[in-house]
Design a protein around this motif. Structure first.
Motif, PDB file in Angstrom:
ATOM      1  N   PRO A 145       0.836  -1.209   0.000  1.00 55.13           N
ATOM      2  CA  PRO A 145       0.000   0.000   0.000  1.00 55.13           C
ATOM      3  C   PRO A 145       0.868   1.254   0.000  1.00 55.13           C
ATOM      4  O   PRO A 145       1.876   1.324   0.721  1.00 55.13           O
ATOM      5  CB  PRO A 145      -0.798  -0.120   1.296  1.00 55.13           C
ATOM      6  CG  PRO A 145      -0.852  -1.594   1.569  1.00 55.13           C
ATOM      7  CD  PRO A 145       0.482  -2.111   1.115  1.00 55.13           C
ATOM      8  N   TYR A 146       0.474   2.220  -0.811  1.00 56.87           N
ATOM      9  CA  TYR A 146       1.255   3.465  -0.882  1.00 56.87           C
ATOM     10  C   TYR A 146       1.364   4.144   0.487  1.00 56.87           C
ATOM     11  O   TYR A 146       2.354   4.829   0.769  1.00 56.87           O
ATOM     12  CB  TYR A 146       0.613   4.418  -1.887  1.00 56.87           C
ATOM     13  CG  TYR A 146       1.028   4.212  -3.327  1.00 56.87           C
ATOM     14  CD1 TYR A 146       1.624   3.036  -3.759  1.00 56.87           C
ATOM     15  CD2 TYR A 146       0.829   5.222  -4.276  1.00 56.87           C
ATOM     16  CE1 TYR A 146       2.008   2.856  -5.079  1.00 56.87           C
ATOM     17  CE2 TYR A 146       1.209   5.061  -5.604  1.00 56.87           C
ATOM     18  CZ  TYR A 146       1.789   3.883  -6.002  1.00 56.87           C
ATOM     19  OH  TYR A 146       2.172   3.720  -7.314  1.00 56.87           O
ATOM     20  N   LYS A 147       0.375   3.968   1.331  1.00 60.28           N
ATOM     21  CA  LYS A 147       0.434   4.613   2.649  1.00 60.28           C
ATOM     22  C   LYS A 147       1.610   4.090   3.459  1.00 60.28           C
ATOM     23  O   LYS A 147       2.155   4.798   4.314  1.00 60.28           O
ATOM     24  CB  LYS A 147      -0.874   4.401   3.409  1.00 60.28           C
ATOM     25  CG  LYS A 147      -1.167   2.940   3.770  1.00 60.28           C
ATOM     26  CD  LYS A 147      -2.513   2.789   4.466  1.00 60.28           C
ATOM     27  CE  LYS A 147      -2.771   1.337   4.868  1.00 60.28           C
ATOM     28  NZ  LYS A 147      -4.100   1.164   5.518  1.00 60.28           N
ATOM     29  N   ILE A 151       3.435   7.839   1.883  1.00 59.94           N
ATOM     30  CA  ILE A 151       2.634   8.712   1.022  1.00 59.94           C
ATOM     31  C   ILE A 151       1.272   8.966   1.660  1.00 59.94           C
ATOM     32  O   ILE A 151       0.582   8.018   2.057  1.00 59.94           O
ATOM     33  CB  ILE A 151       2.453   8.077  -0.375  1.00 59.94           C
ATOM     34  CG1 ILE A 151       3.817   7.973  -1.086  1.00 59.94           C
ATOM     35  CG2 ILE A 151       1.462   8.871  -1.228  1.00 59.94           C
ATOM     36  CD1 ILE A 151       3.779   7.202  -2.391  1.00 59.94           C
ATOM     37  N   ASP A 152       0.896  10.231   1.788  1.00 55.80           N
ATOM     38  CA  ASP A 152      -0.430  10.599   2.278  1.00 55.80           C
ATOM     39  C   ASP A 152      -1.383  10.498   1.090  1.00 55.80           C
ATOM     40  O   ASP A 152      -1.587  11.454   0.342  1.00 55.80           O
ATOM     41  CB  ASP A 152      -0.408  12.021   2.841  1.00 55.80           C
ATOM     42  CG  ASP A 152      -1.723  12.405   3.516  1.00 55.80           C
ATOM     43  OD1 ASP A 152      -2.757  11.765   3.222  1.00 55.80           O
ATOM     44  OD2 ASP A 152      -1.720  13.359   4.314  1.00 55.80           O
ATOM     45  N   THR A 157      -3.241  12.502  -3.783  1.00 57.19           N
ATOM     46  CA  THR A 157      -4.000  12.224  -5.013  1.00 57.19           C
ATOM     47  C   THR A 157      -5.015  13.329  -5.276  1.00 57.19           C
ATOM     48  O   THR A 157      -5.282  13.676  -6.425  1.00 57.19           O
ATOM     49  CB  THR A 157      -4.720  10.866  -4.945  1.00 57.19           C
ATOM     50  OG1 THR A 157      -5.555  10.815  -3.771  1.00 57.19           O
ATOM     51  CG2 THR A 157      -3.727   9.711  -4.916  1.00 57.19           C
ATOM     52  N   SER A 158      -5.567  13.895  -4.196  1.00 60.41           N
ATOM     53  CA  SER A 158      -6.515  14.996  -4.347  1.00 60.41           C
ATOM     54  C   SER A 158      -5.821  16.254  -4.868  1.00 60.41           C
ATOM     55  O   SER A 158      -6.323  16.913  -5.791  1.00 60.41           O
ATOM     56  CB  SER A 158      -7.196  15.284  -3.014  1.00 60.41           C
ATOM     57  OG  SER A 158      -8.066  16.399  -3.106  1.00 60.41           O
ATOM     58  N   ALA A 159      -4.674  16.584  -4.298  1.00 61.54           N
ATOM     59  CA  ALA A 159      -3.943  17.787  -4.723  1.00 61.54           C
ATOM     60  C   ALA A 159      -3.497  17.677  -6.174  1.00 61.54           C
ATOM     61  O   ALA A 159      -3.517  18.666  -6.920  1.00 61.54           O
ATOM     62  CB  ALA A 159      -2.740  18.005  -3.814  1.00 61.54           C
ATOM     63  N   ALA A 160      -3.105  16.484  -6.593  1.00 65.25           N
ATOM     64  CA  ALA A 160      -2.647  16.282  -7.968  1.00 65.25           C
ATOM     65  C   ALA A 160      -3.802  16.094  -8.937  1.00 65.25           C
ATOM     66  O   ALA A 160      -3.601  16.112 -10.148  1.00 65.25           O
ATOM     67  CB  ALA A 160      -1.717  15.071  -8.037  1.00 65.25           C
ATOM     68  N   GLU A 161      -5.012  15.926  -8.400  1.00 64.88           N
ATOM     69  CA  GLU A 161      -6.205  15.665  -9.231  1.00 64.88           C
ATOM     70  C   GLU A 161      -5.936  14.482 -10.166  1.00 64.88           C
ATOM     71  O   GLU A 161      -6.048  14.571 -11.383  1.00 64.88           O
ATOM     72  CB  GLU A 161      -6.598  16.917 -10.015  1.00 64.88           C
ATOM     73  CG  GLU A 161      -6.963  18.099  -9.135  1.00 64.88           C
ATOM     74  CD  GLU A 161      -7.248  19.365  -9.934  1.00 64.88           C
ATOM     75  OE1 GLU A 161      -7.744  19.252 -11.076  1.00 64.88           O
ATOM     76  OE2 GLU A 161      -6.949  20.468  -9.438  1.00 64.88           O
ATOM     77  N   ILE A 162      -5.590  13.364  -9.547  1.00 69.50           N
ATOM     78  CA  ILE A 162      -5.270  12.159 -10.296  1.00 69.50           C
ATOM     79  C   ILE A 162      -6.537  11.591 -10.935  1.00 69.50           C
ATOM     80  O   ILE A 162      -7.597  11.545 -10.311  1.00 69.50           O
ATOM     81  CB  ILE A 162      -4.622  11.103  -9.374  1.00 69.50           C
ATOM     82  CG1 ILE A 162      -3.305  11.628  -8.807  1.00 69.50           C
ATOM     83  CG2 ILE A 162      -4.403   9.788 -10.114  1.00 69.50           C
ATOM     84  CD1 ILE A 162      -2.237  11.930  -9.844  1.00 69.50           C
ATOM     85  N   ALA A 163      -6.422  11.158 -12.179  1.00 70.78           N
ATOM     86  CA  ALA A 163      -7.562  10.603 -12.915  1.00 70.78           C
ATOM     87  C   ALA A 163      -8.207   9.482 -12.102  1.00 70.78           C
ATOM     88  O   ALA A 163      -7.524   8.525 -11.717  1.00 70.78           O
ATOM     89  CB  ALA A 163      -7.097  10.073 -14.269  1.00 70.78           C
ATOM     90  N   ILE A 367      10.637   7.785  -4.873  1.00 76.89           N
ATOM     91  CA  ILE A 367      10.624   7.597  -6.328  1.00 76.89           C
ATOM     92  C   ILE A 367       9.209   7.609  -6.866  1.00 76.89           C
ATOM     93  O   ILE A 367       8.896   8.301  -7.850  1.00 76.89           O
ATOM     94  CB  ILE A 367      11.324   6.273  -6.699  1.00 76.89           C
ATOM     95  CG1 ILE A 367      12.822   6.352  -6.387  1.00 76.89           C
ATOM     96  CG2 ILE A 367      11.103   5.943  -8.168  1.00 76.89           C
ATOM     97  CD1 ILE A 367      13.532   5.018  -6.486  1.00 76.89           C
ATOM     98  N   ILE A 368       8.327   6.828  -6.229  1.00 73.93           N
ATOM     99  CA  ILE A 368       6.947   6.720  -6.717  1.00 73.93           C
ATOM    100  C   ILE A 368       6.235   8.064  -6.623  1.00 73.93           C
ATOM    101  O   ILE A 368       5.481   8.449  -7.526  1.00 73.93           O
ATOM    102  CB  ILE A 368       6.189   5.621  -5.950  1.00 73.93           C
ATOM    103  CG1 ILE A 368       6.709   4.241  -6.400  1.00 73.93           C
ATOM    104  CG2 ILE A 368       4.686   5.728  -6.162  1.00 73.93           C
ATOM    105  CD1 ILE A 368       6.127   3.076  -5.627  1.00 73.93           C
ATOM    106  N   ARG A 369       6.465   8.794  -5.545  1.00 78.78           N
ATOM    107  CA  ARG A 369       5.849  10.125  -5.419  1.00 78.78           C
ATOM    108  C   ARG A 369       6.307  11.033  -6.571  1.00 78.78           C
ATOM    109  O   ARG A 369       5.504  11.747  -7.162  1.00 78.78           O
ATOM    110  CB  ARG A 369       6.207  10.750  -4.070  1.00 78.78           C
ATOM    111  CG  ARG A 369       5.613  12.146  -3.888  1.00 78.78           C
ATOM    112  CD  ARG A 369       6.054  12.786  -2.588  1.00 78.78           C
ATOM    113  NE  ARG A 369       5.404  12.184  -1.440  1.00 78.78           N
ATOM    114  CZ  ARG A 369       5.990  11.374  -0.565  1.00 78.78           C
ATOM    115  NH1 ARG A 369       7.276  11.047  -0.745  1.00 78.78           N
ATOM    116  NH2 ARG A 369       5.340  10.899   0.463  1.00 78.78           N
TER     117      ARG A 369
END
Length: 480
Positions: A145-147, A151-152, A157-163, A367-369
């Motif tokens: 899990p990314y958490k 990663i928050d 994901t909200s700030a980046a407006e991820i699809a 890296i993933i972030r």
């Protein structure tokens, strides 16, 4: 920064190296996904490096094992190392790249994940054709899990407006995000401006979208437009494969529901849509990823074709290289536009995952972030969107709508149009909840039966029954 491959058997390694530079003609899903996922590779020669080679890893540094099916993500990780000295002082990478062409990647990855230990992948990739296996299916237990990578998830994901569709696909059955992509592969209708001008009187995206029923969630106006185009001597698409991904990804249910094969009514209707295209001579009856399909991109097919359904990568890595020119006025270069499609869909993409057993979760989180969530001008997303990631890079749609909103998506190839105006909406319309881990195999079987039906080789009922039989023979699923 590569080492000699020690994880895979010699047979698997030989098979993967032999596969480089070829395309499997036996599987529509394999050929299309392989083309998309290798789009940013600089040349076919890179395939000769698809096994590990000596990297000269520095003593005292920690080695991160990166697994992928193209050089794309390993190249991104290396870029991160090259541009972050503090990280570079602590980490090296060891890469394993095995093309998907002959279906060697998944078995090798599965073996490496199951074996564990120092040689196991720390970070690995999966593409749309089989990503559900690694996020929600048989191999999902390996994904971290990314958490747990620091990663928050909700905030970032909200700030980046991820699809949204990419989040749906990358979320495991416990509701934890375990994978995200960097590209956005929401689909649009990519059309020839000169044909639109002649037939519809205007080549603007608004006019063409209105003519084909953009956003209507219906094929009615699309086929009305096909008849109008026919009257002028044009086809609306090159072949039935050009509408398949819109049909597939607009369905309400995936191929497998509760362990049983399910033919969603919208996917079954592809039989009728395909036959309507063929019987009315609305296309050139080509097959995607074959010579006739590419010829239509140059405008050299049997009749001129209005357009193709696809994401931004289809523009950059397929239509542009096959348009017959490299500048406005050459071939069909510059004679293209993008508009809203009748049906929302996505096509392709690569998801990045971390191994839950990796001892280097903080480094993987960094890296993933940077690859998937960083919206700054130094992040991969911004560089990818603006064509500054590499010399000679092209602009591409990215998973972050926030990045596309502040980026310049204008392309000479599209007559100066800012494609992000269309692809931001396309990402919002795409549905990521109807995939299964078996889609690559089942799609190929379905497409084959549809082609046989429309060619008159068998009846509609026979095509459906033969499809069910083929699935039963190929996969361990219930078939009623």
């Amino acid at each position: 920064m590569k080492k000699v491959l020690s994880v895979l058997s010699a047979v698997a390694l030989l098979a993967s190296m032999t596969a480089c530079g070829s395309t499997s003609e036996g599987s529509e899903a394999s050929s299309s996904s392989n083309t998309e996922s290798s789009a940013a590779d600089s040349s076919a020669d890179e395939c000769s490096e698809s096994s590990k080679a000596d990297t000269g890893s520095s003593e005292g540094k920690t080695t991160l094992n990166i697994w992928s099916f193209t050089e794309e993500v390993p190249g991104m990780v290396q870029k991160y190392i090259d541009t972050h000295p503090d990280f570079a002082a602590k980490y090296d990478i060891e890469t394993t790249v095995i093309p998907t062409t002959d279906q060697n990647y998944q078995p090798a990855l599965d073996q490496a994940l199951a074996a564990g230990g120092k040689e196991a992948p720390d970070l690995y990739c999966a593409e749309a054709a089989f990503v559900l296996k690694y996020t929600q299916g048989d191999a999902s237990s390996y994904a971290c899990p990314y958490k747990d990578l620091g990663i928050d998830v909700d905030a970032e994901t909200s700030a980046a407006e991820i699809a949204p569709y990419t989040i749906d696909i990358g979320t495991n059955t416990n509701g934890d995000l375990v994978g995200l992509g960097y590209q956005a592969t929401g689909g649009a209708f990519i059309y020839r401006r000169s044909i639109a001008e002649e037939v519809f009187g205007d080549d603007s995206p608004e006019t063409v979208a209105d003519a084909i029923g953009g956003g209507s969630n219906s094929w009615d106006k699309f086929f009305e437009a096909a008849e109008t185009l026919k009257g002028k001597g044009y086809g609306i698409v090159s072949g039935d494969g050009d509408i398949w991904h819109a049909v597939e990804n607009s369905s309400d249910k995936g191929w497998i529901v509760d362990g049983s094969l399910t033919i969603d009514p919208k996917r079954e209707a592809f039989l009728d849509l395909s036959k309507q295209l063929k019987d009315n001579d609305y296309h050139n009856d080509t097959q995607d990823w074959q010579e006739g399909w590419f010829a239509d991109m140059k405008g050299e097919g049997g009749k001129g074709i209005l357009g193709f359904f696809g994401p931004a990568w289809l523009i950059n890595y397929t239509i542009a290289p096959n348009c017959g020119g490299e500048a406005v006025g050459e071939g069909t270069y510059g004679d293209w536009g993008v508009c809203e499609p009748p049906i929302g869909f996505f096509w392709g993409g690569t998801w990045v995952l971390a191994n839950k057993d990796s001892e280097h979760k903080d480094a993987l989180g960094e890296i993933i972030r940077w690859i998937t969530l960083d919206t700054s001008e130094d992040g991969l997303q911004y560089q990818w969107a603006n064509g500054t990631y590499a010399d000679g890079g092209t602009k591409d749609a990215v998973a972050s709508s926030a990045v596309m909103a502040k980026s310049n998506g204008e392309l000479d190839f599209l007559g100066g149009q800012n494609m992000f105006d269309i692809f931001q909406k396309a990402n919002a319309y795409a549905n990521g909840k109807n995939l299964t881990q078996y889609d690559e195999s089942i799609n190929a079987l379905w497409r084959d039966q549809v082609r046989q039906y429309t060619a008159g080789a068998k009846s509609r009922d026979e095509a459906i029954e033969d499809f069910k039989m083929n699935v039963a023979d190929t996969l361990d699923v219930n078939v009623d």
